[in-house]
Structures are given as structure tokens and as C-alpha cells.
Design a protein around this motif. Structure first.
Motif, short mmCIF file in Angstrom:
data_model
loop_
_atom_site.label_atom_id
_atom_site.label_comp_id
_atom_site.label_asym_id
_atom_site.label_seq_id
_atom_site.Cartn_x
_atom_site.Cartn_y
_atom_site.Cartn_z
N GLY A 1 0.81 -1.21 0.00
CA GLY A 1 0.00 0.00 0.00
C GLY A 1 0.84 1.25 0.00
N ALA A 2 0.30 2.32 0.64
CA ALA A 2 0.97 3.63 0.70
C ALA A 2 1.33 4.11 -0.70
N CYS A 3 0.31 4.21 -1.55
CA CYS A 3 0.53 4.54 -2.97
C CYS A 3 0.21 6.00 -3.31
N LYS A 4 -0.08 6.81 -2.33
CA LYS A 4 -0.41 8.20 -2.62
C LYS A 4 0.77 8.88 -3.32
N PRO A 5 0.53 9.50 -4.49
CA PRO A 5 1.63 10.13 -5.21
C PRO A 5 2.31 11.23 -4.38
N TYR A 6 3.63 11.31 -4.52
CA TYR A 6 4.41 12.33 -3.82
C TYR A 6 4.67 13.47 -4.78
N PHE A 7 4.36 14.71 -4.33
CA PHE A 7 4.52 15.88 -5.20
C PHE A 7 5.59 16.80 -4.64
N MET A 8 6.67 16.96 -5.41
CA MET A 8 7.74 17.88 -5.03
C MET A 8 7.47 19.23 -5.67
N VAL B 1 -3.34 12.21 -9.59
CA VAL B 1 -4.09 11.34 -8.69
C VAL B 1 -5.16 10.57 -9.47
N SER B 2 -5.87 11.27 -10.37
CA SER B 2 -6.91 10.60 -11.17
C SER B 2 -6.31 9.49 -12.02
N PHE B 3 -5.16 9.76 -12.62
CA PHE B 3 -4.50 8.75 -13.45
C PHE B 3 -4.10 7.54 -12.61
N THR B 4 -3.49 7.76 -11.44
CA THR B 4 -3.04 6.64 -10.62
C THR B 4 -4.21 5.83 -10.08
N ILE B 5 -5.30 6.51 -9.70
CA ILE B 5 -6.49 5.78 -9.22
C ILE B 5 -7.05 4.89 -10.31
N GLU B 6 -7.20 5.43 -11.49
CA GLU B 6 -7.74 4.65 -12.60
C GLU B 6 -6.82 3.49 -12.96
N ILE C 1 -10.38 -1.28 -2.02
CA ILE C 1 -9.15 -1.21 -1.22
C ILE C 1 -8.00 -0.67 -2.07
N ALA C 2 -7.95 -1.10 -3.32
CA ALA C 2 -6.90 -0.60 -4.22
C ALA C 2 -6.96 0.91 -4.34
N GLU C 3 -8.18 1.45 -4.43
CA GLU C 3 -8.33 2.90 -4.53
C GLU C 3 -7.89 3.59 -3.24
N LYS C 4 -8.18 2.97 -2.09
CA LYS C 4 -7.79 3.56 -0.81
C LYS C 4 -6.27 3.58 -0.62
N THR D 1 -6.03 7.15 -2.25
CA THR D 1 -6.79 8.27 -1.66
C THR D 1 -6.54 8.44 -0.16
N GLU D 2 -6.34 7.32 0.55
CA GLU D 2 -6.11 7.38 1.99
C GLU D 2 -4.68 7.01 2.37
#
Length: 445
Positions: A126-133, A150-155, A170-173, A176-177
Motif C-alpha cells: 500500500g501507501a501509494c499516494k503520489p508524492y509531489f515535489m 491522482v486521477s491517473f493513478t487511481i484509474e 481497497i486498491a483505490e484507498k 486516496t487514503e
């Protein structure tokens, strides 16, 4: 000229070593081909995984087992790996292994895309939230840019989960979370296929999967593991070198050290090593930077730091330009990677490390450079009277003329008395660029 030839020779040696490829393994019957993806996912490591998938198809292996232990990495190569998995003619098992391993961020995408997904005990995904520099420090990344990524990675992750019949919610979370879960939760939520009790080890996992049916390119296929031997994929020398150079931490440190050593070498031309080593590290750093997405502002700050160090060489600023240059180098290196599929924890550790290296090494070399420049700016003592009475050592036999060493400098010497090499002499007169000396005799009471 000699420095250039030496540098060219080293580069050619490295280039020659890089192109050497490992000999392919002979084909085996009844084989499970094992590919290990360990550490940060660089372009070179990803290409090695893809090469392994293609090679397993060439030898007609029963199945491919990908062992995952990664915090994430380069987005582009992750997509390429998943493309290779989706188009493979063989069943592919993705397995977070060994115990205490993780498949975070990009690793989760690869795990979910396996025909069979499994996790060893005490592992995490998990812990897939994109990191933005931020492109510029203090200025937030535009909301539109964040939303698009974020939309691209969720899809992307939902499509992968859907195609393998896994839990899309769960994959989406994971994104998003920024959700992270262990192996028990993953099995409970339908993210992995194998009960963790049956995946405590590689033999146990393969035994539980024997004769299991999966869909490979919309074709029903049975995984045959009974009596199969394990053939481990070997990363080639090319990939090993590129994997080191393509790591953002290594590339950043090479750039910093290269710039500092080149500047130090320019400030102390009597030494060959700093410029030679610095130029080589610069080449390696620039090459490595081309293997991942780099932040242009980070590159500009690194270049600015180099310019400020050069200004320090020719402007007596008591270290002001040099200190600002160190800060610029540190900030630029910390901002260099621009990869959304790395974890925030990895990014924090990376930033602390490169900033520490930049400040520590930069201040040390700056201090040394300032001391060298201070010594050079002192007016040399060249008066006749200042030399009289100084003591030195004869470095040749002196018969009328010879050479002596005094205060670390070699002088031509004259003497009316024969003096042997190694004897201590005393200056009694200076005649132009020559010194008139006599044997030194300690005064007795």
C-alpha cells in the motif's frame, strides 16, 4: 593534457565494463523462473525484470515468480513492467518476500498485476499516494496537476485490480487514503489470493499453487510447480552499474562531490586528483540523472551552487559566496528526484541524507579552499635581510655551488666551505636568486 588523457582512459574503462552482458542461462525443463525486485525500483532494475520475463518465455518456464521488497520508484518503468506482465504468455506469481518485506507504492501496482498475488508473514503493501515535489520551494504544486496525477493513478490501480478480480475499493484507498495493510488484511479484503499460512516460504507457496488454474491472456492455464526446479534471474553487469547510477541518492551525491572536487581542484592546480576524480563523478552523476525524472529547479540550484563556488575562488568574500553555494547545492540535490511513485518516507530519508552530505563535505572543502587561498594571497618574504640567519638543509653536496632546502623551498646555494648532503646550513647573505651559506655550528658556552 595529461589530466584529460587519464580521465578519458577511466571513462573508456567504465564504458567498456558496462557493455559486458552476462551469458544467458541454458534452457531447463520443468522450471520456475525467479526474479528478485529488491530495493528502490530504478530504470535499470525494472529493465532487468522485463528482460527476465522475456527470458523465462524463451526457455519455456512453467511460471515466473517475482519476489518483491521495494519502497517504490520510477513510474515509467513500473508501467513497463506491468505491460510485460500483462502480455506474458506465462503465469506470473507476485510475492512480497521475505518476512518483513514491503511492496509500497510502485511495488503494490506490480503485486496486484500478478496472475497470483501472495505475501509472506509480517509483510506490508500500500501507501501509494503520489508524492509531489514543489517546482519552487515554498510554492505549492498547482491543484490541477495534483488532480490529474491522482486521477491517473487511481484509474490505473483500479484497472489492474479489476482485471485480476481483486478488491478495487481497497486498491483505490491505497491512493486516496495512503492506506497500508499487512498480509492478513490483504487476504481478508481480497487483495491477494493465497492464505498467508500457505505462503510462509517459497517451497510452501509453490506447493500450494500446484495445478492452480489462472487466466493468462484470456486463456485458461494451469500452474505446474510439482517437482519444478528454481532458476534465479541474474542481473547483468550493465544493469548493476546503471542501477547504482540511476538511484537518485547516488546520482545526487555524485553530482555534489563532483562539483565540489572540480572547484577545489581549480583552486589548487598543483594537485591532479581532485579535478580528475571530480570530473569523473560529474559524468557519472549526469548520466545517472538521465535515468529518472529530474526536477528542473533542482538542476538549476545545483548549477547555481557550482557558479557561486567558482565566484568564491576569484572574489575575496571570506566564504560568503561559498556558504550560499553549499546551501544551493544541498537544496538542489534534495529537490532533484521528481517521481510520484516513491513513498514520502523514502523521500524524507533521501533529503536528510543528501543535505547532510552536501553541507558536511561542502563546508569542509570550503574551509580547506579558503585556507589555501589565504596562504597564496600572503606576500612572500623576498627581502635580503629576512633570509639572513635562517637555517636549512643541504640536499646536494655543495662544492662552491649546490642546492639547499629552507622553509620547504629549494634554493640554489653557494659556499666557500665544502658542505656535504644532509648537513644543516645557515644563510649569511642573499645574492639575487642564490643564497650564500656556511655550515651551521651550534654555539658552545
Amino acid at each position: 593534457m595529461r589530466k584529460g588523457i587519464l580521465l578519458l582512459g577511466i571513462v573508456l574503462i567504465i564504458s567498456g565494463s558496462v557493455v559486458i552482458q552476462a551469458e544467458p542461462e541454458p534452457a531447463y525443463e520443468n522450471t520456475i523462473y525467479v526474479i528478485t525486485l529488491e530495493g528502490e525500483l530504478t530504470k535499470a532494475l525494472g529493465e532487468s525484470v522485463i528482460r527476465g520475463i522475456h527470458y523465462a518465455e524463451e526457455i519455456d518456464a512453467n511460471a515466473i515468480l517475482i519476489l518483491l521488497d521495494t519502497p517504490g520508484g520510477v513510474m515509467d518503468i513500473t508501467l513497463e513492467i506491468n505491460k510485460a506482465i500483462s502480455n506474458s504468455n506465462l503465469p506470473i506469481i507476485t510475492y512480497v518476500y521475505p518476512s518483513s518485506a514491503m511492496a509500497a507504492s510502485a511495488g503494490t501496482y506490480i503485486l496486484l498485476n500478478g496472475h497470483v498475488a501472495a505475501m509472506a508473514p509480517a509483510t506490508t503493501i500500500g501507501a501509494c499516494k503520489p508524492y509531489f515535489m514543489p517546482a519552487i520551494p515554498g510554492i505549492a504544486v498547482p491543484e490541477d496537476a495534483i488532480n490529474k496525477t491522482v486521477s491517473f493513478t487511481i484509474e490505473q490501480i483500479k484497472n489492474i485490480a479489476r482485471s485480476r478480480g481483486r478488491n478495487e475499493s481497497i486498491a483505490e484507498k491505497f491512493i486516496t487514503e495512503d492506506l497500508a495493510i499487512n498480509e492478513e488484511e490483504a487476504f481478508k479484503f481480497g487483495v491477494i489470493d493465497v492464505n498467508p499460512k500457505d505462503s510462509v516460504s517459497i517451497p510452501r507457496l509453490l506447493s500450494s499453487l500446484n495445478n492452480r488454474g489462472v487466466m493468462v491472456k484470456e486463456r485458461p492455464t494451469r500452474i505446474r510447480t510439482a517437482g519444478a526446479s528454481l532458476l534465479y534471474h541474474e542481473i547483468s553487469l550493465t544493469e548493476k552499474v546503471q542501477n547504482v547510477l540511476g538511484n537518485p541518492a547516488a546520482a545526487s551525491i555524485f553530482l555534489i562531490l563532483g562539483i565540489l572536487l572540480v572547484v577545489f581542484g581549480i583552486g589548487s592546480p598543483e594537485y591532479y586528483a581532485p579535478e580528475l576524480i571530480g570530473a569523473l563523478l560529474l559524468i557519472l552523476g549526469i548520466y545517472g540523472m538521465g535515468l529518472f525524472s529530474a526536477n528542473i529547479v533542482g538542476v538549476v540550484l545545483i548549477v547555481l551552487g557550482a557558479i557561486l563556488f567558482l565566484v568564491e575562488l576569484f572574489t575575496p568574500s571570506f566564504g560568503l559566496f561559498g556558504i550560499v553555494g553549499v546551501i544551493s547545492l544541498a537544496l538542489g540535490a534534495a529537490m532533484l528526484p521528481k517521481e510520484p511513485w516513491i513513498t514520502s518516507g523514502w523521500m524524507r530519508n533521501f533529503q536528510f541524507m543528501v543535505i547532510g552530505v552536501a553541507i558536511g563535505v561542502g563546508l569542509f572543502l570550503l574551509f580547506a579552499l579558503i585556507k589555501i587561498l589565504q596562504i597564496r594571497r600572503k606576500k612572500p618574504v623576498i627581502g635580503k635581510k629576512e633570509m639572513i640567519g635562517l637555517k636549512g638543509e643541504a640536499i646536494t653536496n655543495i662544492k662552491n655551488e649546490g642546492q639547499i632546502k629552507i622553509r620547504g623551498e629549494i634554493w640554489r646555494a653557494k659556499s666557500e666551505t665544502e658542505i656535504k648532503k644532509g648537513e644543516i646550513v645557515e644563510v649569511i647573505e642573499r645574492e639575487g636568486l642564490s643564497l650564500k651559506v656556511r655550515p651551521f655550528r651550534k654555539k658552545t658556552k
